[in-house]
Scaffold this active site. Structure first.
Site, short mmCIF file in Angstrom:
data_model
loop_
_atom_site.label_atom_id
_atom_site.label_comp_id
_atom_site.label_asym_id
_atom_site.label_seq_id
_atom_site.Cartn_x
_atom_site.Cartn_y
_atom_site.Cartn_z
N GLN A 128 -10.75 -0.96 -9.70
CA GLN A 128 -12.10 -1.18 -7.83
C GLN A 128 -12.87 -1.19 -9.04
OE1 GLN A 128 -10.29 1.58 -6.08
NE2 GLN A 128 -9.90 0.93 -4.24
N ARG A 143 -12.42 -3.50 6.99
CA ARG A 143 -12.81 -3.17 6.03
C ARG A 143 -12.91 -4.45 5.91
NH1 ARG A 143 -8.29 -0.18 5.04
NH2 ARG A 143 -6.54 -2.49 4.49
N ARG A 144 -12.10 -5.66 6.70
CA ARG A 144 -13.12 -7.58 6.47
C ARG A 144 -13.88 -7.52 7.43
NH1 ARG A 144 -8.87 -6.69 3.51
NH2 ARG A 144 -10.88 -5.78 2.79
N LYS A 185 0.95 -1.03 -0.17
CA LYS A 185 -0.52 -0.01 -0.04
C LYS A 185 1.11 1.26 0.02
CE LYS A 185 -4.06 -1.40 2.17
NZ LYS A 185 -3.43 -3.24 1.99
N ARG A 229 -4.54 -6.43 -11.21
CA ARG A 229 -6.17 -7.06 -10.07
C ARG A 229 -7.45 -6.76 -9.89
NH1 ARG A 229 -4.40 -6.35 -4.53
NH2 ARG A 229 -2.74 -8.19 -5.27
N ASP A 264 -1.32 -2.31 -4.27
CA ASP A 264 -2.82 -2.51 -3.45
C ASP A 264 -3.14 -0.88 -4.13
OD1 ASP A 264 -2.24 -4.50 -2.59
OD2 ASP A 264 -2.77 -4.02 -1.07
N MET A 265 -4.56 -0.49 -4.10
CA MET A 265 -5.40 0.52 -5.04
C MET A 265 -6.10 1.05 -3.20
SD MET A 265 -5.03 3.03 -6.83
CE MET A 265 -5.07 1.98 -8.20
N HIS A 306 -14.23 -12.95 -4.27
CA HIS A 306 -15.09 -14.34 -3.17
C HIS A 306 -15.89 -14.92 -4.09
CE1 HIS A 306 -11.97 -11.59 -0.48
NE2 HIS A 306 -11.64 -13.25 -0.52
N LYS A 314 -13.56 -5.55 -6.02
CA LYS A 314 -15.04 -4.39 -6.43
C LYS A 314 -14.70 -3.39 -5.78
CE LYS A 314 -17.69 -8.53 -6.03
NZ LYS A 314 -19.22 -9.45 -6.14
N GLY A 315 -14.05 -3.20 -4.36
CA GLY A 315 -13.40 -1.62 -3.43
C GLY A 315 -13.79 -2.04 -2.28
C1 LIG Z 1 -7.16 -10.40 -3.42
C2 LIG Z 1 -7.07 -9.63 -3.00
C3 LIG Z 1 -7.01 -8.59 -3.13
C4 LIG Z 1 -7.27 -6.76 -2.64
N1 LIG Z 1 -7.08 -6.20 -2.74
C5 LIG Z 1 -7.20 -5.00 -3.05
C6 LIG Z 1 -7.23 -3.34 -2.99
O1 LIG Z 1 -6.21 -3.23 -3.11
N2 LIG Z 1 -7.53 -2.19 -2.88
C7 LIG Z 1 -9.36 -2.70 -2.59
O2 LIG Z 1 -10.33 -1.82 -2.67
N3 LIG Z 1 -10.10 -4.00 -1.95
C8 LIG Z 1 -9.31 -4.82 -2.19
N4 LIG Z 1 -9.72 -5.66 -1.88
C9 LIG Z 1 -11.29 -5.86 -1.14
C10 LIG Z 1 -12.50 -6.03 -2.27
O3 LIG Z 1 -12.36 -4.87 -3.35
C11 LIG Z 1 -13.37 -6.45 -1.74
O4 LIG Z 1 -13.49 -5.36 -0.81
C12 LIG Z 1 -13.64 -8.11 -1.32
O5 LIG Z 1 -12.93 -8.44 -1.59
C13 LIG Z 1 -15.07 -8.49 -1.21
O6 LIG Z 1 -15.62 -8.40 -2.43
P1 LIG Z 1 -16.14 -10.04 -3.26
O7 LIG Z 1 -15.30 -9.46 -4.96
O8 LIG Z 1 -15.18 -11.25 -2.66
O9 LIG Z 1 -17.02 -10.11 -3.32
P2 LIG Z 1 -18.18 -10.03 -2.11
O10 LIG Z 1 -19.98 -9.80 -3.28
O11 LIG Z 1 -18.65 -9.17 -0.70
O12 LIG Z 1 -18.53 -11.43 -2.02
C14 LIG Z 1 -18.99 -12.47 -2.11
C15 LIG Z 1 -18.88 -13.05 -0.95
O13 LIG Z 1 -17.42 -13.73 -0.08
C16 LIG Z 1 -17.57 -14.25 0.65
N5 LIG Z 1 -16.92 -13.04 1.19
C17 LIG Z 1 -16.46 -11.91 0.77
N6 LIG Z 1 -15.88 -11.07 1.99
C18 LIG Z 1 -15.65 -11.76 2.84
C19 LIG Z 1 -15.25 -10.86 4.10
N7 LIG Z 1 -14.70 -9.83 4.24
N8 LIG Z 1 -15.59 -12.56 4.26
C20 LIG Z 1 -16.21 -13.72 4.77
N9 LIG Z 1 -16.56 -13.73 3.98
C21 LIG Z 1 -15.84 -13.13 2.79
C22 LIG Z 1 -18.86 -13.91 1.26
O14 LIG Z 1 -19.49 -15.52 1.58
C23 LIG Z 1 -19.18 -12.86 -0.01
O15 LIG Z 1 -20.58 -14.07 0.26
C24 LIG Z 1 -8.73 -7.10 -2.51
C25 LIG Z 1 -9.86 -8.58 -2.21
C26 LIG Z 1 -8.66 -9.27 -2.60
C27 LIG Z 1 -9.79 -10.92 -3.07
#
Ligand SMILES: Cc1cc2nc3c(=O)[nH]c(=O)nc-3n(C[C@H](O)[C@H](O)[C@H](O)COP(=O)(O)OP(=O)(O)OC[C@H]3O[C@@H](n4cnc5c(N)ncnc54)[C@H](O)[C@@H]3O)c2cc1C
Length: 308
Positions: A163, A288-289, A98, A184, A134-135, A227, A187-188
């Site tokens: 994102q 954020r998680r 970051k 990469r 990372d963004m 995910h 969603k953001g």
């Molecule tokens: C490898 C990686 C790097 C990332 N880097 C960045 C970045 O640089 N900048 C940035 O803004 N964001 C980053 N993110 C976070 C991303 O923007 C999303 O906030 C996050 O991935 C949740 O979105 P989703 O696509 O998984 O879909 P969602 O629709 O949010 O989730 C889909 C499903 O995944 C599971 N899930 C998702 N999040 C969680 C959680 N926290 N705890 C438990 N289960 C969960 C649940 O089963 C959910 O129903 C990153 C994510 C990943 C995977």
């Protein structure tokens, strides 16, 4: 609707003290963070490698307040790059950084962050691997993409994150896909205003698919950071249509989230990379998680009340 509250709390030092001191927090942090020390992280990396997973390691840190802290963060990454070189994993173990940890938000921060991250990118290259930037929130995107372009002149494998919730990201995807970059797509994770980002989940998902189409059809290397089972399935279909083989794109998920799905993709012959964060500065990442998933927020709040 507690997500935005948790994202605001991620930047509050008062709430940080309360949450960090709560006894229940530690167990939940351990679900998402691979320990506080480099040795903890290396043990996790080795266990993931044995299960056929690749990794991108993040030394936790963000919103650095002075140059010395930025240099300490850089030094932690230099030690990490050296340790990863020792594993012999090459590009199967890359680094995620970051730029705010390297001083991007300080006065003159663009140049400070560029100088710090350049050293890390060089160390990663010497270890046979690469760095992905990372963004962070939308105010940092121009600076981060400019640093990415600068780094790619000497290290073309340096990755960027886009994102899908940002209106601008389709254009950014088009430019980076045409330029052959490693991108990469996520969603953001930040609480962005409606003036710059989609706030509705369905809109964010639709934008994710539009961006993915551009990346899969382009010249670069798409890294699908989600995910979401629908996004994973759509990515597979778009890769098939673009005639991309499994080594010509990859999936990425966060440590501790949907591990069975991670394993399933490996078993199907896909490249699957796990984002592995470690270190003591876990607060912003952890919040954020929690914010991403109402069930996490509810569980955390219930635990605070029951145990506290
Ligand atoms: C490898 C990686 C790097 C990332 N880097 C960045 C970045 O640089 N900048 C940035 O803004 N964001 C980053 N993110 C976070 C991303 O923007 C999303 O906030 C996050 O991935 C949740 O979105 P989703 O696509 O998984 O879909 P969602 O629709 O949010 O989730 C889909 C499903 O995944 C599971 N899930 C998702 N999040 C969680 C959680 N926290 N705890 C438990 N289960 C969960 C649940 O089963 C959910 O129903 C990153 C994510 C990943 C995977």
């Amino acid at each position: 609707m507690l997500g935005p509250v948790f994202l605001a709390a991620a930047r509050s030092s008062g709430i940080r003290r309360v949450v960090s001191a709560a006894p229940v927090t530690r167990a939940m942090v351990d679900r998402f963070v691979a320990g506080e020390e480099l040795a903890d992280c290396l043990a996790v990396v080795s266990a993931l490698e044995q299960r056929g997973l690749r990794v991108t390691v993040d030394h936790l840190g963000e919103d650095t307040r002075d140059k010395q802290e930025a240099q300490r963060n850089r030094d932690a990454y230099l030690a990490l790059a050296e340790a990863l070189a020792g594993t012999g994993m090459g590009e199967r173990a890359e680094l995620s950084v970051k730029l705010s940890a390297f001083g991007q938000a300080l006065p003159g921060g663009h140049d400070i962050a560029l100088a710090n991250v350049s050293e890390v990118v060089e160390a990663a290259a010497a270890a046979g691997t690469a760095v992905t930037l990372d963004m962070e929130d939308h105010t940092t995107v121009d600076s981060t993409l400019a640093i990415h372009a600068e780094l790619r002149k000497r290290f073309p494998e340096t990755g960027a994150v886009l994102q899908s919730y940002l209106f601008r990201s389709e254009d950014d995807c088009r430019a980076l896909a045409e330029g052959g970059a490693r991108v990469r797509l996520v969603k953001g994770a930040y609480d962005e205003p409606a003036s710059v980002a989609f706030r509705d989940k369905r809109e964010v998902d639709r934008a994710f698919v539009r961006c993915l189409k551009l990346l899969m059809a382009g010249e670069g290397y798409p890294m699908v950071g989600s995910h979401d089972p629908r996004m994973v399935a759509i990515a597979q279909e778009l890769a098939r249509r673009a005639d991309r083989k499994p080594g010509e794109y990859e999936f990425q998920m966060l440590f501790g989230i949907r591990e069975a799905e991670q394993q399933r993709l490996v078993a199907e012959g896909h490249r699957m990379r796990v984002y592995v964060p470690y270190g003591t500065d876990w607060y912003g990442y952890f919040m954020r998680r929690l914010a991403e998933r109402p069930a996490n927020v509810a569980f955390f709040l219930r635990s605070l009340v029951t145990n506290g």
